[in-house]
Design a protein around this motif. Structure first.
Motif, PDB file in Angstrom:
ATOM      1  N   ALA A 130      10.053  -0.936  -2.240  1.00 51.21           N
ATOM      2  CA  ALA A 130      10.369   0.457  -1.919  1.00 51.21           C
ATOM      3  C   ALA A 130       9.957   0.829  -0.511  1.00 51.21           C
ATOM      4  O   ALA A 130      10.448   1.820   0.048  1.00 51.21           O
ATOM      5  N   ASP A 131       9.074   0.026   0.095  1.00 54.72           N
ATOM      6  CA  ASP A 131       8.570   0.362   1.425  1.00 54.72           C
ATOM      7  C   ASP A 131       9.599   0.151   2.523  1.00 54.72           C
ATOM      8  O   ASP A 131       9.369   0.525   3.670  1.00 54.72           O
ATOM      9  N   ASN A 132      10.738  -0.433   2.207  1.00 57.15           N
ATOM     10  CA  ASN A 132      11.796  -0.632   3.196  1.00 57.15           C
ATOM     11  C   ASN A 132      12.581   0.636   3.485  1.00 57.15           C
ATOM     12  O   ASN A 132      13.288   0.701   4.491  1.00 57.15           O
ATOM     13  N   VAL A 133      12.505   1.617   2.602  1.00 55.31           N
ATOM     14  CA  VAL A 133      13.375   2.781   2.727  1.00 55.31           C
ATOM     15  C   VAL A 133      12.584   4.084   2.740  1.00 55.31           C
ATOM     16  O   VAL A 133      11.463   4.175   2.234  1.00 55.31           O
ATOM     17  N   ALA A 134      13.217   5.079   3.329  1.00 51.08           N
ATOM     18  CA  ALA A 134      12.788   6.469   3.211  1.00 51.08           C
ATOM     19  C   ALA A 134      14.021   7.254   2.759  1.00 51.08           C
ATOM     20  O   ALA A 134      15.146   6.735   2.756  1.00 51.08           O
ATOM     21  N   PHE A 135      13.812   8.507   2.396  1.00 53.39           N
ATOM     22  CA  PHE A 135      14.900   9.338   1.905  1.00 53.39           C
ATOM     23  C   PHE A 135      14.935  10.662   2.666  1.00 53.39           C
ATOM     24  O   PHE A 135      13.904  11.166   3.110  1.00 53.39           O
TER      25      PHE A 135
ATOM     26  N   ASN B 144       0.844  -1.192   0.000  1.00 48.77           N
ATOM     27  CA  ASN B 144       0.000   0.000   0.000  1.00 48.77           C
ATOM     28  C   ASN B 144       0.882   1.246   0.000  1.00 48.77           C
ATOM     29  O   ASN B 144       2.116   1.147   0.016  1.00 48.77           O
ATOM     30  N   LEU B 145       0.226   2.408  -0.010  1.00 50.61           N
ATOM     31  CA  LEU B 145       0.944   3.685  -0.039  1.00 50.61           C
ATOM     32  C   LEU B 145       0.815   4.435   1.282  1.00 50.61           C
ATOM     33  O   LEU B 145       1.034   5.647   1.345  1.00 50.61           O
ATOM     34  N   GLU B 146       0.506   3.722   2.351  1.00 49.49           N
ATOM     35  CA  GLU B 146       0.254   4.387   3.632  1.00 49.49           C
ATOM     36  C   GLU B 146       1.457   5.177   4.131  1.00 49.49           C
ATOM     37  O   GLU B 146       1.312   6.213   4.778  1.00 49.49           O
ATOM     38  N   GLY B 147       2.659   4.699   3.850  1.00 50.08           N
ATOM     39  CA  GLY B 147       3.845   5.384   4.342  1.00 50.08           C
ATOM     40  C   GLY B 147       4.326   6.534   3.485  1.00 50.08           C
ATOM     41  O   GLY B 147       5.273   7.236   3.860  1.00 50.08           O
ATOM     42  N   LEU B 148       3.687   6.787   2.359  1.00 56.53           N
ATOM     43  CA  LEU B 148       4.168   7.785   1.402  1.00 56.53           C
ATOM     44  C   LEU B 148       4.397   9.175   2.001  1.00 56.53           C
ATOM     45  O   LEU B 148       5.403   9.820   1.682  1.00 56.53           O
ATOM     46  N   PRO B 149       3.520   9.686   2.868  1.00 58.49           N
ATOM     47  CA  PRO B 149       3.739  11.045   3.385  1.00 58.49           C
ATOM     48  C   PRO B 149       5.049  11.241   4.139  1.00 58.49           C
ATOM     49  O   PRO B 149       5.494  12.371   4.328  1.00 58.49           O
ATOM     50  N   PHE B 150       5.687  10.147   4.545  1.00 57.62           N
ATOM     51  CA  PHE B 150       6.933  10.255   5.305  1.00 57.62           C
ATOM     52  C   PHE B 150       8.134   9.667   4.561  1.00 57.62           C
ATOM     53  O   PHE B 150       9.174   9.419   5.160  1.00 57.62           O
ATOM     54  N   LYS B 151       8.007   9.472   3.275  1.00 54.16           N
ATOM     55  CA  LYS B 151       9.083   8.853   2.513  1.00 54.16           C
ATOM     56  C   LYS B 151      10.175   9.822   2.068  1.00 54.16           C
ATOM     57  O   LYS B 151      11.245   9.391   1.638  1.00 54.16           O
ATOM     58  N   LEU B 152       9.933  11.120   2.139  1.00 54.46           N
ATOM     59  CA  LEU B 152      10.976  12.103   1.806  1.00 54.46           C
ATOM     60  C   LEU B 152      11.041  13.129   2.927  1.00 54.46           C
ATOM     61  O   LEU B 152      10.113  13.919   3.114  1.00 54.46           O
ATOM     62  N   HIS B 153      12.136  13.088   3.670  1.00 51.19           N
ATOM     63  CA  HIS B 153      12.306  13.937   4.847  1.00 51.19           C
ATOM     64  C   HIS B 153      13.202  15.119   4.499  1.00 51.19           C
ATOM     65  O   HIS B 153      14.220  14.965   3.815  1.00 51.19           O
ATOM     66  N   ASP B 154      12.838  16.303   4.970  1.00 50.91           N
ATOM     67  CA  ASP B 154      13.579  17.531   4.692  1.00 50.91           C
ATOM     68  C   ASP B 154      14.750  17.672   5.666  1.00 50.91           C
ATOM     69  O   ASP B 154      14.552  17.865   6.868  1.00 50.91           O
TER      70      ASP B 154
END
Length: 470
Positions: A363-368, A170-180
């Motif tokens: 892709a759900d294993n990582v954030a950036f 799913n895309l539940e984690g998308l809002p936190f996948k790119l951190h400033d």
């Protein structure tokens, strides 16, 4: 202590504009200008940030006799006596109580519009102040920056969403996948505030406090972004190399509940992931899963990003095990994840996610995390932003104003009064006053010193959402 020039709107302009009131034809009554993205890196633009400029610099009584006197002293010394339009500014004080006789129409903030379309228009509402429309160009064009960061951030979101759709449940984690990570990587605190808020239009992860304050103060958002406890190299290396594992142990014991991030490449990232996290501290990491308190996030911070991320995932997978998700891609246990914060730009995110997919990882294993590339590595030409006069009323006659340089037709400007129309999913800018006012998507946001529209951050976010999630 002297106040910076931003306290005086009369000083927020380019030098040559101070002389322009003398350059218009006699009996000019109206000057009408517009702002657009003439092209650029991204085919669509997210319009954002004008409200900040209006609230900070335009609302209320912004012209006073004291500010006029200050500006006159500056410009007399800078350009020579007799150039500054003292009479015109005093007229605004006496006739309009220091409020700007200007009308601005703009597309609602957060709207995603293909480039080469008008985004806002500006015109004077008092015929004696025709010179004011383009005097204000300098500060108004600075909307290019928040607009461009919001546009680029949304492009990041689209590519991450694409790979999540292909490889995640799913895309539940998308809002936190790119951190400033960009606060220290920009030129000023105001830049950080604008850029970070622009990123938060699309995501909810940030370490740039200035951005959440700006969203609160200018867009009625009590808390726009979130973060977690995280290590930096100094808090690991101060323990010494022989006690590196104790530095890691301290992280998970000091923050036993909630997500916690730990940079792990101070010496040997492979040993840190395999021997320290994967063996000596394995029970502590697994305990987070048993208690369901939030994952440990391992952060590599050096090396070739696609290669490093994949190797880190493989080592962690060997030590902690993996499971296959519904799309048949590997997932680490939910109590451990990875964030890549070094070398991250739009192209690199795609390369990392492609490499992961090719090697069977979701892709759900990582954030950036992204810093200067997200907030600083843009300029006005990224989206080719420009502000041009397109109409004037001179001696009672309508004049369609435009430029058409033979050496660069990409700089050809629009003519006349403009409307931005949206029909059957298509955007178009109608020129020369021939548009349908009932279809015009531009709305009055500012008039004669007052803010007419006050968009909330929730409204901005809803308009900017990617199609996949709308």
């Amino acid at each position: 202590m002297a106040q910076p020039c931003c306290g005086n709107l009369l000083l927020i302009t380019d030098s040559y504009k101070v002389s322009h009131h003398k350059q218009y034809p006699p009996n000019t009554h109206t000057v009408y200008s517009y702002f657009e993205s003439r092209g650029g890196v991204y085919p669509e633009t997210v319009f954002f940030g004008l409200q900040y400029i209006l609230k900070k610099y335009f609302v209320g009584c912004v012209v006073t006799k004291e500010k006029i006197a200050e500006a006159k002293a500056v410009y007399d010394a800078h350009l020579g006596p007799g150039i500054f339009n003292e009479e015109g500014w005093l007229y605004i004080v006496e006739k309009h109580n220091g409020r700007l006789p200007i009308r601005i129409k703009a597309i609602p903030e957060g709207t995603v519009v293909p480039y080469k379309n008008v985004l806002f228009t500006v015109e004077n509402t008092d015929p004696n102040c025709y010179w004011l429309t383009n005097y204000l160009e300098t500060i108004l064009v600075e909307v290019w920056y928040p607009m461009t960061v919001a546009t680029q951030s949304r492009a990041f979101k689209e590519v991450i969403a694409k790979y999540l759709s292909e490889t995640a449940d799913n895309l539940e984690g998308l809002p936190f996948k790119l951190h400033d990570f960009g606060f220290r990587g920009v030129s000023s605190v105001e830049t950080a505030a604008l850029g970070a808020a622009s990123h938060l239009v699309n995501f909810k992860g940030t370490d740039t406090i200035a951005g959440i304050v700006m969203a609160r103060d200018y867009y009625s958002c009590p808390m726009a972004g979130f973060s977690i406890p995280a290590a930096e190299h100094s808090t690991i290396t101060v323990w010494g190399r022989d006690k590196e594992v104790e530095a890691y142990r301290n992280m998970v014991t000091q923050f036993p509940n909630g997500m916690v991030a730990c940079v792990s490449d101070s010496y040997n990232i492979w040993e840190a992931c395999g021997k320290m996290w994967g063996e000596e501290l394995k029970a502590l990491v697994e305990d987070r899963g048993k208690r369901d308190v939030g994952p440990l996030v391992i952060r590599p911070d050096s090396g070739d990003p696609p290669t490093t991320v994949l190797k880190v995932l493989n080592i962690l997978g060997e030590k902690f095990g993996t499971q296959m998700n519904s799309k048949k891609y590997k997932m680490l246990p939910p109590y451990i994840r990875v964030i890549q914060g070094d070398g991250i730009n739009y192209d690199m995110v795609g390369k990392i996610l492609t490499h992961m997919k090719e090697n069977g990882w979701s892709a759900d294993n990582v954030a950036f995390g992204s810093g200067g590339s997200l907030l600083q590595r843009v300029n006005r030409d990224t989206q080719k932003c420009a502000y041009k006069c397109s109409y004037a009323l001179v001696d009672g006659k309508n004049v369609n104003v435009f430029k058409e340089p033979i050496t660069d037709m990409g700089k050809k400007s629009k003519k006349g009064r403009l409307t931005l129309e949206h029909d059957n999913g298509q955007w178009s800018t109608t020129q020369e006053g021939t548009g349908n006012p009932d279809k015009d998507q531009l709305v009055v946001v500012y008039e004669n010193g007052s803010l007419i529209k006050d968009w909330t951050f929730d409204e901005v976010r809803a308009r900017a959402e990617i199609e996949l999630l709308k």
